[in-house]
Design a protein around this motif. Structure first.
Motif, PDB file in Angstrom:
ATOM      1  N   ARG A  98      57.815  73.856  27.526  1.00 48.47           N
ATOM      2  CA  ARG A  98      57.144  73.280  26.326  1.00 48.47           C
ATOM      3  C   ARG A  98      55.579  73.157  26.947  1.00 48.47           C
ATOM      4  O   ARG A  98      55.260  72.868  27.989  1.00 48.47           O
ATOM      5  CB  ARG A  98      57.340  71.550  26.413  1.00 48.47           C
TER       6      ARG A  98
ATOM      7  N   HIS B 111      55.041  70.866  20.076  1.00 51.52           N
ATOM      8  CA  HIS B 111      55.369  69.701  19.190  1.00 51.52           C
ATOM      9  C   HIS B 111      54.031  69.019  19.019  1.00 51.52           C
ATOM     10  O   HIS B 111      53.667  68.319  20.000  1.00 51.52           O
ATOM     11  CB  HIS B 111      56.357  68.777  19.304  1.00 51.52           C
TER      12      HIS B 111
ATOM     13  N   ALA C  25      66.051  67.291  14.496  1.00 57.18           N
ATOM     14  CA  ALA C  25      65.293  66.242  15.633  1.00 57.18           C
ATOM     15  C   ALA C  25      66.398  65.151  15.595  1.00 57.18           C
ATOM     16  O   ALA C  25      65.844  63.998  14.892  1.00 57.18           O
ATOM     17  CB  ALA C  25      63.920  66.074  15.621  1.00 57.18           C
TER      18      ALA C  25
ATOM     19  N   GLU D 190      61.767  71.891  14.378  1.00 60.88           N
ATOM     20  CA  GLU D 190      62.536  70.755  14.653  1.00 60.88           C
ATOM     21  C   GLU D 190      62.085  69.469  13.908  1.00 60.88           C
ATOM     22  O   GLU D 190      61.700  68.526  14.373  1.00 60.88           O
ATOM     23  CB  GLU D 190      62.236  70.367  16.038  1.00 60.88           C
TER      24      GLU D 190
ATOM     25  N   TYR E 115      63.912  56.995  12.504  1.00 60.20           N
ATOM     26  CA  TYR E 115      63.442  55.872  13.403  1.00 60.20           C
ATOM     27  C   TYR E 115      63.465  54.377  13.089  1.00 60.20           C
ATOM     28  O   TYR E 115      62.732  53.428  13.319  1.00 60.20           O
ATOM     29  CB  TYR E 115      61.907  56.225  13.650  1.00 60.20           C
TER      30      TYR E 115
ATOM     31  N   SER F 180      53.201  63.797  14.647  1.00 58.91           N
ATOM     32  CA  SER F 180      54.313  63.433  13.707  1.00 58.91           C
ATOM     33  C   SER F 180      53.694  62.866  12.700  1.00 58.91           C
ATOM     34  O   SER F 180      52.526  62.539  12.572  1.00 58.91           O
ATOM     35  CB  SER F 180      55.317  62.541  14.267  1.00 58.91           C
TER      36      SER F 180
ATOM     37  N   GLY G 152      62.432  66.013  11.965  1.00 61.33           N
ATOM     38  CA  GLY G 152      63.609  64.821  12.001  1.00 61.33           C
ATOM     39  C   GLY G 152      63.255  63.825  10.962  1.00 61.33           C
ATOM     40  O   GLY G 152      64.120  63.857  10.031  1.00 61.33           O
ATOM     41  N   ARG G 153      62.084  63.397  10.926  1.00 60.24           N
ATOM     42  CA  ARG G 153      61.552  62.245  10.071  1.00 60.24           C
ATOM     43  C   ARG G 153      61.728  62.865   8.639  1.00 60.24           C
ATOM     44  O   ARG G 153      62.436  62.129   7.776  1.00 60.24           O
ATOM     45  CB  ARG G 153      60.060  62.033  10.309  1.00 60.24           C
TER      46      ARG G 153
ATOM     47  N   LYS H  86      66.837  62.505  17.343  1.00 59.14           N
ATOM     48  CA  LYS H  86      66.276  61.027  17.580  1.00 59.14           C
ATOM     49  C   LYS H  86      65.974  60.169  16.505  1.00 59.14           C
ATOM     50  O   LYS H  86      66.028  58.891  16.528  1.00 59.14           O
ATOM     51  CB  LYS H  86      65.181  60.992  18.621  1.00 59.14           C
TER      52      LYS H  86
ATOM     53  N   GLY I  54      57.666  67.183  12.816  1.00 55.81           N
ATOM     54  CA  GLY I  54      56.177  66.582  12.355  1.00 55.81           C
ATOM     55  C   GLY I  54      55.751  66.469  11.026  1.00 55.81           C
ATOM     56  O   GLY I  54      54.919  65.746  10.858  1.00 55.81           O
TER      57      GLY I  54
HETATM   58  C1  LIG Z   1      60.182  63.546  17.834  1.00 50.13           C
HETATM   59  C2  LIG Z   1      60.445  65.129  17.888  1.00 50.13           C
HETATM   60  C3  LIG Z   1      60.518  65.989  16.584  1.00 50.13           C
HETATM   61  C4  LIG Z   1      60.579  65.431  15.365  1.00 50.13           C
HETATM   62  O1  LIG Z   1      59.481  64.702  14.888  1.00 50.13           O
HETATM   63  P1  LIG Z   1      59.741  64.379  13.426  1.00 50.13           P
HETATM   64  O2  LIG Z   1      58.131  63.745  13.244  1.00 50.13           O
HETATM   65  O3  LIG Z   1      60.499  63.345  13.289  1.00 50.13           O
HETATM   66  O4  LIG Z   1      59.725  65.654  12.605  1.00 50.13           O
HETATM   67  C5  LIG Z   1      60.708  67.224  17.160  1.00 50.13           C
HETATM   68  N1  LIG Z   1      60.506  67.896  18.141  1.00 50.13           N
HETATM   69  C6  LIG Z   1      60.390  67.079  19.432  1.00 50.13           C
HETATM   70  C7  LIG Z   1      59.987  67.680  20.630  1.00 50.13           C
HETATM   71  C8  LIG Z   1      59.961  65.711  19.116  1.00 50.13           C
HETATM   72  O5  LIG Z   1      59.678  64.998  20.325  1.00 50.13           O
END
Ligand SMILES: *Cc1c(COP(=O)(O)O)cnc(C)c1O
Length: 442
Positions: free
Chosen positions: A156, A208, A65, A294, A394, A211, A296-297, A67, A249
């Motif tokens: 979604r 999702h 992810a 997905e 982030y 987080s 990210g963090r 972002k 998340g």
């Molecule tokens: C932000 C987000 C993620 C990543 O979340 P993390 O907490 O960083 O793992 C995954 N999928 C979607 C749709 C998101 O908006």
């Protein structure tokens, strides 16, 4: 890649990240500075990818992810590790494309994708678009029809699971700007709509649930609810989802009170999800779908730290002590946004006992410009080097030029070597797009 600690204290009593001495990093690259340990990032990606290989026959793909931290280098690393990427804007997509990332492994998300972003995504031939609104289906259909292509999509949905996390960063309850509710029938209606559009190929569903989640049960529950929905759609309209994207998340360690997991431990989250999917599919007589997750963090969060130089210290007797650094909300707005917790050390005296409690302030003109109020540190003085942990996710991606401060550069460290992955901004960059209008008298 060998497994070693991202962070340690070296013989000089300095904090080290990825084998690089933080004091040397600060001398060479100056502060504030984002520092990322490449080995940590790669290990995280690898642990999750291998879990799919070893426990699900490779019928899954990890999507980073992006972002959480978007720059060319991170897409290059993700590509090298064989994982895909989520993007949520034209800008993230552009960055991935500039890095040479394979578009078929890119998923486009967003609750309000601009028509221009949808058009750009089709030009790039992204692998999948995650639909988040009825009107979006029509936009994607029109763009795909114009090009004579069929676009893969997911819908979604909100399975209605409340994860135990901070309310502001929770996104999957029915009262959310994201997704279609399973409970009120809108997810089903959207399914029927998408199935009628000839230039969309519906692969399945995405959810999702939030987080910074540590409870495996939350993910398992979401998977169960999603599969119950898949079964119900199969029964009622005959469409069987072939792919499910279970979102991100996974939680990370920021400060006391958070679980401290090693990268290998994240396998457990994916294992629990895979086991739940297999179990539910058997129970509901569904073919086990292709899976996406997905994160990210957890990929970049603990891999990153931020280095600051300590400036003014203001002790207010019987109130608190403020320690000000050369950063602040322009490079890490998370405390200001939702009182995110962090912890830190003095990187130049990392062995010394923490005897003081500081509120760490930034240099912006906002009283709320803090990185936190509960930092336990040795007695600090001007010129000390402060290292704040778990800033890889982030932070840079949320940075701004507020007060016309410069967004700090980012360096990647590996086996003691360090290199820019994001170069420093300059004052010239700040005025690059500024224009003095002709009609203004001068
Ligand atoms: C932000 C987000 C993620 C990543 O979340 P993390 O907490 O960083 O793992 C995954 N999928 C979607 C749709 C998101 O908006």
């Amino acid at each position: 890649m060998n497994e070693r600690e991202t962070l340690k204290i070296n013989a000089a009593g300095h904090l080290e990240i990825g084998g690089a001495d933080c004091v040397s990093l600060a001398e060479r690259f100056h502060t504030p500075l984002y520092v990322f340990d490449e080995a940590h990032i790669r290990t995280m990606m690898r642990v999750l990818r291998r879990t799919f290989e070893e426990e699900y026959g490779g019928r899954g793909l990890v999507l980073y992810a992006s972002k959480a931290f978007s720059c060319k280098a991170i897409y290059a690393i993700a590509q090298a590790e064989g994982i895909g990427a989520d993007v949520v804007s034209g800008g993230e997509l552009y960055t991935a494309m500039q890095a040479g990332f394979p578009p078929e492994k890119i998923f486009l998300h967003g609750n309000n994708k601009l028509p221009s972003e949808i058009s750009y995504a089709l030009d790039c031939k992204v692998g999948c678009i995650v639909l988040d609104a009825l009107s979006e289906a029509d936009l994607v259909e029109a763009e795909a029809a114009r090009r004579g292509v069929v676009q893969n999509v997911l819908i979604r949905v909100n399975p209605g699971v409340e994860a135990h996390t901070h309310a502001y960063i929770q996104t999957a309850t029915t009262d959310s700007k994201f997704g279609f509710s399973v409970a009120d029938g809108s997810a089903r209606r959207m399914t029927e709509t998408v199935l009628r559009l000839p230039h969309l190929r519906l692969l399945g569903y995405h959810c999702h649930i939030g987080s910074q989640i540590f409870e495996k049960e939350a993910f398992v529950l979401a998977a169960q609810k999603l599969l119950a929905f898949v079964a119900e759609i199969k029964r009622s309209i005959g469409f069987e989802a072939q792919a499910l994207n279970l979102g991100g998340g996974f939680g990370i360690w920021y400060a006391e009170g958070d679980a401290k997991l090693r990268p290998q431990d994240y396998r457990g989250y994916l294992s629990a999800l895979i086991a739940a999917v297999k179990r539910e599919c058997a129970r509901l007589s569904l073919r086990p779908p292709f899976l996406f997750v997905e994160p990210g963090r957890c990929i970049v969060g603990e891999a990153g730290i931020t280095l600051y130089t300590v400036g003014t210290i203001k002790e207010i007797p019987n109130v608190r002590s403020y320690l000000a650094v050369d950063g602040g909300m322009f490079e890490n707005p998370r405390y200001c946004l939702y009182q995110a917790k962090y912890s830190a050390v003095l990187a130049n005296r990392a062995n010394e006992p923490a005897t003081e409690l500081y509120a760490v302030a930034g240099k912006c003109c906002e009283s709320g410009d803090l990185l936190g109020v509960n930092f336990n540190l040795p007695k600090a003085k001007r010129g000390d080097l402060l290292a704040v942990f778990s800033t890889g996710a982030y932070n840079y991606s949320m940075a701004s030029n507020y007060n016309r401060n410069l967004v700090p550069p980012a360096v990647l460290v590996r086996d003691g070597r360090a290199e820019y992955i994001v170069r420093p901004q300059t004052y010239e960059d700040l005025v690059r797009n500024d224009v003095l209008p002709n009609f203004t008298d001068r």
